[in-house]
Write an enzyme that holds these catalytic residues in place. Sequence first.
Site, PDB file in Angstrom:
ATOM      1  N   ARG A 101      22.674 -11.758 -15.909  1.00 53.41           N
ATOM      2  CA  ARG A 101      23.969 -11.975 -15.267  1.00 53.41           C
ATOM      3  C   ARG A 101      24.723 -10.665 -15.111  1.00 53.41           C
ATOM      4  O   ARG A 101      25.412 -10.446 -14.111  1.00 53.41           O
ATOM      5  CB  ARG A 101      24.799 -12.986 -16.068  1.00 53.41           C
ATOM      6  CG  ARG A 101      24.334 -14.420 -15.784  1.00 53.41           C
ATOM      7  CD  ARG A 101      24.720 -15.378 -16.880  1.00 53.41           C
ATOM      8  NE  ARG A 101      26.136 -15.403 -17.118  1.00 53.41           N
ATOM      9  CZ  ARG A 101      26.692 -15.639 -18.310  1.00 53.41           C
ATOM     10  NH1 ARG A 101      25.948 -15.849 -19.360  1.00 53.41           N
ATOM     11  NH2 ARG A 101      27.993 -15.667 -18.423  1.00 53.41           N
ATOM     12  N   LYS A 107      37.848 -13.516 -18.477  1.00 51.45           N
ATOM     13  CA  LYS A 107      38.511 -14.119 -17.314  1.00 51.45           C
ATOM     14  C   LYS A 107      39.035 -15.525 -17.617  1.00 51.45           C
ATOM     15  O   LYS A 107      40.179 -15.839 -17.311  1.00 51.45           O
ATOM     16  CB  LYS A 107      37.559 -14.158 -16.106  1.00 51.45           C
ATOM     17  CG  LYS A 107      37.077 -12.773 -15.661  1.00 51.45           C
ATOM     18  CD  LYS A 107      36.374 -12.823 -14.314  1.00 51.45           C
ATOM     19  CE  LYS A 107      35.081 -13.623 -14.342  1.00 51.45           C
ATOM     20  NZ  LYS A 107      34.010 -12.981 -15.172  1.00 51.45           N
ATOM     21  N   ARG A 143      30.038 -16.814 -27.741  1.00 51.93           N
ATOM     22  CA  ARG A 143      30.804 -17.828 -27.017  1.00 51.93           C
ATOM     23  C   ARG A 143      30.183 -19.212 -27.161  1.00 51.93           C
ATOM     24  O   ARG A 143      28.975 -19.381 -27.052  1.00 51.93           O
ATOM     25  CB  ARG A 143      30.842 -17.440 -25.530  1.00 51.93           C
ATOM     26  CG  ARG A 143      31.616 -18.408 -24.677  1.00 51.93           C
ATOM     27  CD  ARG A 143      31.993 -17.792 -23.375  1.00 51.93           C
ATOM     28  NE  ARG A 143      30.880 -17.735 -22.441  1.00 51.93           N
ATOM     29  CZ  ARG A 143      31.003 -17.246 -21.202  1.00 51.93           C
ATOM     30  NH1 ARG A 143      32.143 -16.750 -20.789  1.00 51.93           N
ATOM     31  NH2 ARG A 143      29.971 -17.228 -20.406  1.00 51.93           N
ATOM     32  N   ARG A 195      26.375 -22.318 -23.994  1.00 53.62           N
ATOM     33  CA  ARG A 195      25.994 -22.531 -22.599  1.00 53.62           C
ATOM     34  C   ARG A 195      24.547 -22.115 -22.401  1.00 53.62           C
ATOM     35  O   ARG A 195      24.084 -21.147 -22.990  1.00 53.62           O
ATOM     36  CB  ARG A 195      26.902 -21.689 -21.692  1.00 53.62           C
ATOM     37  CG  ARG A 195      28.133 -22.442 -21.219  1.00 53.62           C
ATOM     38  CD  ARG A 195      29.130 -21.555 -20.572  1.00 53.62           C
ATOM     39  NE  ARG A 195      28.583 -20.667 -19.555  1.00 53.62           N
ATOM     40  CZ  ARG A 195      29.307 -19.831 -18.823  1.00 53.62           C
ATOM     41  NH1 ARG A 195      30.613 -19.779 -18.987  1.00 53.62           N
ATOM     42  NH2 ARG A 195      28.746 -19.062 -17.925  1.00 53.62           N
ATOM     43  N   ARG A 216      32.223 -13.482  -5.535  1.00 52.63           N
ATOM     44  CA  ARG A 216      31.231 -12.766  -6.330  1.00 52.63           C
ATOM     45  C   ARG A 216      30.298 -11.929  -5.460  1.00 52.63           C
ATOM     46  O   ARG A 216      29.413 -11.252  -5.994  1.00 52.63           O
ATOM     47  CB  ARG A 216      30.381 -13.793  -7.068  1.00 52.63           C
ATOM     48  CG  ARG A 216      30.532 -13.816  -8.578  1.00 52.63           C
ATOM     49  CD  ARG A 216      29.619 -14.907  -9.093  1.00 52.63           C
ATOM     50  NE  ARG A 216      29.414 -14.880 -10.506  1.00 52.63           N
ATOM     51  CZ  ARG A 216      30.157 -15.519 -11.397  1.00 52.63           C
ATOM     52  NH1 ARG A 216      31.215 -16.188 -11.018  1.00 52.63           N
ATOM     53  NH2 ARG A 216      29.835 -15.467 -12.671  1.00 52.63           N
TER      54      ARG A 216
HETATM   55  P1  ADP Z   1      30.617 -15.907 -16.205  1.00 56.23           P
HETATM   56  O1  ADP Z   1      30.898 -16.116 -17.646  1.00 56.23           O
HETATM   57  O2  ADP Z   1      29.288 -15.270 -15.944  1.00 56.23           O
HETATM   58  O3  ADP Z   1      31.752 -15.263 -15.467  1.00 56.23           O
HETATM   59  P2  ADP Z   1      30.906 -18.356 -14.649  1.00 56.23           P
HETATM   60  O4  ADP Z   1      31.268 -19.552 -15.443  1.00 56.23           O
HETATM   61  O5  ADP Z   1      31.921 -17.743 -13.783  1.00 56.23           O
HETATM   62  O6  ADP Z   1      30.311 -17.335 -15.691  1.00 56.23           O
HETATM   63  O7  ADP Z   1      29.624 -18.677 -13.741  1.00 56.23           O
HETATM   64  C1  ADP Z   1      28.430 -19.220 -14.271  1.00 56.23           C
HETATM   65  C2  ADP Z   1      27.349 -19.252 -13.208  1.00 56.23           C
HETATM   66  O8  ADP Z   1      27.746 -20.092 -12.117  1.00 56.23           O
HETATM   67  C3  ADP Z   1      27.038 -17.903 -12.555  1.00 56.23           C
HETATM   68  O9  ADP Z   1      26.136 -17.130 -13.320  1.00 56.23           O
HETATM   69  C4  ADP Z   1      26.422 -18.357 -11.209  1.00 56.23           C
HETATM   70  O10 ADP Z   1      25.104 -18.817 -11.364  1.00 56.23           O
HETATM   71  C5  ADP Z   1      27.281 -19.568 -10.860  1.00 56.23           C
HETATM   72  N1  ADP Z   1      28.468 -19.166 -10.044  1.00 56.23           N
HETATM   73  C6  ADP Z   1      29.778 -19.242 -10.420  1.00 56.23           C
HETATM   74  N2  ADP Z   1      30.601 -18.786  -9.459  1.00 56.23           N
HETATM   75  C7  ADP Z   1      29.792 -18.389  -8.432  1.00 56.23           C
HETATM   76  C8  ADP Z   1      30.022 -17.814  -7.158  1.00 56.23           C
HETATM   77  N3  ADP Z   1      31.269 -17.515  -6.728  1.00 56.23           N
HETATM   78  N4  ADP Z   1      28.956 -17.524  -6.380  1.00 56.23           N
HETATM   79  C9  ADP Z   1      27.706 -17.806  -6.780  1.00 56.23           C
HETATM   80  N5  ADP Z   1      27.407 -18.342  -7.981  1.00 56.23           N
HETATM   81  C10 ADP Z   1      28.435 -18.642  -8.805  1.00 56.23           C
END
Ligand code: ADP
Length: 233
Positions: A171, A15, A129, A160, A90
């Site tokens: 996740r 993404k 990553r 990360r 989400r």
């Molecule tokens: P990923 O690589 O899992 O898509 P993101 O960078 O989008 O990672 O998100 C990292 C973390 O931030 C998620 O695992 C969650 O804990 C939190 N997070 C991000 N966006 C949301 C959201 N829309 N609702 C709830 N938690 C979120």
Amino acid sequence: MPVHLILLGPPGVGKSTQASLLRQRYPIEPLATGALLRAEVKAGTPLGRQAQAIIERGQLVDDAIMIAMVRQRLAALPPEQGFLLDGFPRTIGQAVALDGLLHELGRPLTVVLQPLVEREDVVRRLAARRECRSCATPVQLQAQPTLPACPRCGGELVQRADDTPEVILQRIRVYEQQTAPLVEYYRGAGLLAPVDGRGTPQEVAERLCTVIEGRSRRAALPRAAEVSRALGA
Ligand code: ADP
Ligand code: ZN
């Protein structure tokens, strides 16, 4: 007409890579809620302190907090600028709130892009990553195994805290339980566009652009019923 996009998919599907390619093609503001949260953590704000433990466990931050965060940023966009949501919504609760917000703002969604890759690819990409400590640019080690530093600013590359094997699995579980229902939600709304997510980032971006062009053209053309009403037929 500005485009209003959602990138929907599990962690590691690409993404954020696609978001950075798409923003070169369209006047869109990329809104990555994960990156916004990590910036809060780094800055040590009250929200960041609250979110850190949740993120590191691979769980979701509260809907109300996330909705407020997105509302504030979407409401501040200039009218000619579109947006690309990455990592939001989400949950079904977030999706319903977003519908209300976009209705209020008069900004209907153009399309929900769903890049598809196999589960093994997702896990492999996440494990490989790294992220720049200073500018947060994501880097894939498997593509550049000897890369010593951030290609953009020369900063140090770090993993990360939520990219460890246990948290990655957690996740993916959270995605399957809480986020995957959005696929049906947006399919039902006629907005879902599944796209082959395999191949190079540029190949995937081409496919996404083809879908976006098709959808924005369709939105720009009035429906038959609107035409006959306008003509008084
Ligand atoms: P990923 O690589 O899992 O898509 P993101 O960078 O989008 O990672 O998100 C990292 C973390 O931030 C998620 O695992 C969650 O804990 C939190 N997070 C991000 N966006 C949301 C959201 N829309 N609702 C709830 N938690 C979120
Ligand atoms: Zn950097």
